[in-house]
Structure formats: C-alpha cells, structure tokens
Design a protein around this motif. Structure first.
Motif, PDB file in Angstrom:
ATOM      1  N   ASP A   1       0.533  -1.203   0.268  1.00  0.00           N
ATOM      2  CA  ASP A   1       0.420   0.405  -0.229  1.00  0.00           C
ATOM      3  C   ASP A   1       1.157   1.712  -0.309  1.00  0.00           C
ATOM      4  O   ASP A   1       0.809   2.537  -0.637  1.00  0.00           O
TER       5      ASP A   1
ATOM      6  N   ASP B   1       0.875   4.133  -2.969  1.00  0.00           N
ATOM      7  CA  ASP B   1       1.033   5.023  -2.767  1.00  0.00           C
ATOM      8  C   ASP B   1       2.054   6.265  -3.486  1.00  0.00           C
ATOM      9  O   ASP B   1       1.470   7.062  -3.794  1.00  0.00           O
TER      10      ASP B   1
ATOM     11  N   ALA C   1       1.300   6.345  -7.516  1.00  0.00           N
ATOM     12  CA  ALA C   1       0.815   6.917  -8.082  1.00  0.00           C
ATOM     13  C   ALA C   1       1.137   8.647  -7.593  1.00  0.00           C
ATOM     14  O   ALA C   1       0.392   9.085  -8.465  1.00  0.00           O
TER      15      ALA C   1
ATOM     16  N   GLU D   1      -7.620   6.675  -4.125  1.00  0.00           N
ATOM     17  CA  GLU D   1      -6.940   6.374  -2.625  1.00  0.00           C
ATOM     18  C   GLU D   1      -6.864   7.047  -1.619  1.00  0.00           C
ATOM     19  O   GLU D   1      -7.542   6.313  -0.361  1.00  0.00           O
TER      20      GLU D   1
ATOM     21  N   GLY E   1      -8.290   1.511  -1.521  1.00  0.00           N
ATOM     22  CA  GLY E   1      -7.176   2.413  -1.749  1.00  0.00           C
ATOM     23  C   GLY E   1      -6.366   2.330  -0.809  1.00  0.00           C
ATOM     24  O   GLY E   1      -5.120   2.585  -0.656  1.00  0.00           O
TER      25      GLY E   1
ATOM     26  N   HIS F   1      -4.879   8.986   6.049  1.00  0.00           N
ATOM     27  CA  HIS F   1      -6.081   9.998   4.877  1.00  0.00           C
ATOM     28  C   HIS F   1      -6.622  11.274   5.706  1.00  0.00           C
ATOM     29  O   HIS F   1      -6.794  12.247   4.796  1.00  0.00           O
TER      30      HIS F   1
END
Length: 412
Positions: free
Chosen positions: A238, A242, A245, A275, A280, A399
């Motif tokens: 993950d 990230d 991306a 995301e 995401g 996040h």
C-alpha cells in the motif's frame, strides 16, 4: 528438531532453507550484519542464501521463523531472486568478520575472531551476542580460546566520529523508522541523498514510508532505477502504491516492470482503486489462514516481526488460494480471543462474522466503521466474496490528518 534462539554462524552456514510448505529454497552461505557505534551488539540483517550454483540472494532475518541444527525455515515462500549486492555499512560474518584482530578488554591481550553467535532477542530481532576469539599460540600451538560477549572485546565497532555515511547510518539504526525519517529531513539535501544511497533496501523502504510524499519522490528519483525498484519491493504494497501514484505514468510503469512480478502484482492491483477508498488504503498482505489452521498456527504467524501491530491484531480465514484475492472469505479472528482458546483448536471455530468493507467504500464510511466496532484493522472483500486486503487504523489516520502532518510533527 528444536528451534534455537542462539546459533553460531559457522554451524548455520550450509543449512538448508525451507519455505512454509517444506519446499527447499537454497543453502545458507553467510550472515549479513550491521556494525554499530560503541559497544552495541550488531544487528543481524539477514541470511545470504545460495539458490542455484553461484547465485546468492539476500533473505531478510524478519522472514526467518525458525533455526535448528538441520534447517532454517521461512515465513513466506516468496523470495527476491535478485543477486545479492553488499552495501555500505554491511558486514559478512564469514567473509569479513572472521580472522579480524580484536583486543580482549579484561586482559588487554590480542586475539582473532574465529566464530560469532547470533541470538534472537525478546522483540524478535537477531543480534550478534557472542564471539569466539583465539589468542595467538606459541611454538606452533593454538592459543587459548575464549567465548566472550560482544562488548568484552574491542576493535570491531564503528568509529564515534567521522563524516562517512556508514557511521551516520549506524546511529540511525537505534531509531524507529519515523524518528529516522525526521533525522534524515534535518540533513542538507546532498547529505540526505548520500545517507539514503548507503542504507540497505529494507531500512530505506521503512524510512521512505514515514517521509512526506515530496521527499519520497525526491529520494526515489536520486536512486538508480534498478535500486529504486528493489526498494519499492521492500515497502508495504500500500505504501509502494501510494508513492507510485504520485509519479508520472511513464516512470510508474517503468519501475513496475523492473520489480519482481510477484512483488509488482499486488501494487498494480492497489493502483486500480481511488486513494480515498478502502481499496486505496488497504494492504494486500494481511495474515490469511485456511479453515483447518489451528490456533497455535495463527499465534505463530502473528509473531512475525515484519507485521505491524495493527495487522497482527487479527487473522483472516479464507478458502484457498490464500494469496489475495483469496478464495471465499469466511471471517476473522481477533488475537485476544485466540489467546483465550486451546492452542489445538481450529481458528475457524472462533470466527467473528463482522460484515467486511468493500473496496469502493469511501473514507468517511471506513472511519465510521472503525469507530463503531472499535477496530484497529478491517477486512476488505470484493463482490465475488474474496478477501482482497485489509485496512489498518494507521492508514485511516494518514488520510484523515492534514497532508503536511509529518512536517508539523517534525517542527514540533
């Protein structure tokens, strides 16, 4: 065979390495360690394993679940087959440490290192705990042999001063990844890149995961493409997704092509999701067990040092295959519950039938889900009923917090 927590390297060398299924991976040829400043015992980074004649690879010590007199066992059958390349700050025990001249501190007499014992600590890490050293002999005879703790000899530690990246990296080894990332940000840009270049792949991967995205991209861009791909392989899928991306499509595709297919595929899958959704944010490597797995097996799996505390808090039971996307998802078992059950019982007998998240579940609903059920990790299941990953609470916080929260923490 009885698993040992201390073993001399000369006896470990030559042992056969097996994956969890009992398939042969290769043979141990050496042990890689990282010397430290002062009297601290060196940390064992991993094993050098010969998988085919004259091809040696690196196997991180975190993947070793057992060492006995006849074999070494791994927690995963997936190994990086890239040829081993030694980096600054790394020392081979058999290749470089043996025959080194040291001084026995108690007697101030010279001696030579003839063997080294590696030992597993309570935290699951391995260190070089003891040395076998031999004094010079007289008239062709062998000198006296001593078995001493690492701090009872001198002459092997890194120097306290100096500008080499090796010494600076040694001081960072005492820090957790987040603190090491903060320390790295305090360095001048040129020095920061020198230190990143000299770090071993697993350590750099951990530190990159704690840096702001802009710094991640900058440091990754200073590495050669092959090395950048190796570091991405060491990152949690993950975190790697990230980071990728944020790159251009061209750079992202090139790095994915350079990664080992087994390492790149989970990252490609994660890149398909937005995301700010469960898909995401999730990791594709939670602890997955078959329905016939025992509670003892489950507890052994969550002891793996590479697991974060959040992912180690529960295991997921699925029909084969056990790699994501799995077969049909059956449920999850909390470790606290497993600790209260007989080790011989089946994990499938204590499952929680909590409704799982969907990959498209938005961040707001994921947050509400965690708060409602007091979770630190949650399963993510696709429309076909297959487990595709797990979201951990640290990913949710990443996040929810402002984008510059790492910068604010460093300034604070």
């Amino acid at each position: 065979m009885t698993t040992v927590t201390r073993a001399y390297v000369s006896r470990v060398a030559g042992l056969t390495v097996f994956d969890p299924n009992g398939d042969r991976v290769g043979k141990v040829r050496d042990v890689l360690i990282a010397l430290r400043v002062g009297t601290a015992a060196p940390r064992v980074l991993g094993l050098i394993v010969e998988v085919v004649p004259r091809r040696r690879i690196f196997c991180p010590m975190g993947r070793v679940t057992g060492v006995d007199s006849a074999s070494v066992r791994l927690s995963s059958g997936t190994v990086n087959l890239k040829r081993f390349e030694q980096r600054a700050g790394e020392t081979l025990v058999l290749g470089e440490l043996l025959d080194r001249r040291v001084t026995i501190q108690e007697s101030d007499r010279p001696a030579a290192v003839v063997d080294a014992a590696i030992e597993q600590t309570r935290t699951g890490d391995w260190v070089v705990s003891r040395l076998a050293v031999q004094e010079p002999g007289r008239l062709g005879r062998r000198g006296q042999l001593h078995q001493l703790a690492w701090d009872e000899v001198s002459g092997l530690a890194l120097p306290e001063t100096g500008q080499s990246a090796e010494t600076l990296i040694a001081t960072y080894r005492e820090l957790n990844a987040a603190d090491a990332a903060h320390a790295l940000q305090e360095l001048p840009i040129k020095r920061r890149h020198e230190v990143a270049e000299a770090m071993d792949d697993p350590r750099l991967a951990d530190v990159l995961g704690e840096l702001p995205e802009a710094d991640q991209i900058t440091i990754l861009g200073t590495l050669k493409e092959r090395r950048a791909a190796d570091v991405l392989e060491e990152m949690d899928p993950d975190d790697a997704a990230d980071l990728l991306a944020e790159l251009s499509t061209l750079d992202r595709d090139r790095l994915l092509e350079l990664m080992e297919p087994d390492e790149a595929e989970p990252v490609r899958q994660l890149l398909k999701y937005s995301e700010d959704t469960a898909g995401g944010m999730m990791t594709s490597e939670p602890v997955i067990l078959a329905p016939d797995a025992t509670i003892a097996e489950a507890l052994a799996r969550v002891r793996t040092p590479e697991l974060s505390p959040a992912l180690a808090s529960q295991v997921y039971v699925c029909r084969p295959p056990s790699a994501t996307p799995t077969g049909r998802y059956l449920g999850l078992a909390h470790i606290q519950r497993l600790l209260r059950e007989p080790p011989s019982g089946l994990v499938s007998g204590v499952l929680d039938d909590l409704e799982p998240l969907r990959p498209e579940t938005p961040l707001t609903e994921v947050t509400r889900y965690f708060a409602t059920y007091n979770l630190v990790a949650a399963p993510v299941v696709d429309p076909q009923g297959r487990l595709v990953g797990a979201v951990s609470v640290d990913d949710v916080l990443d996040h929810l917090l402002p984008e510059d929260w790492r910068e604010r923490s460093r300034r604070g």
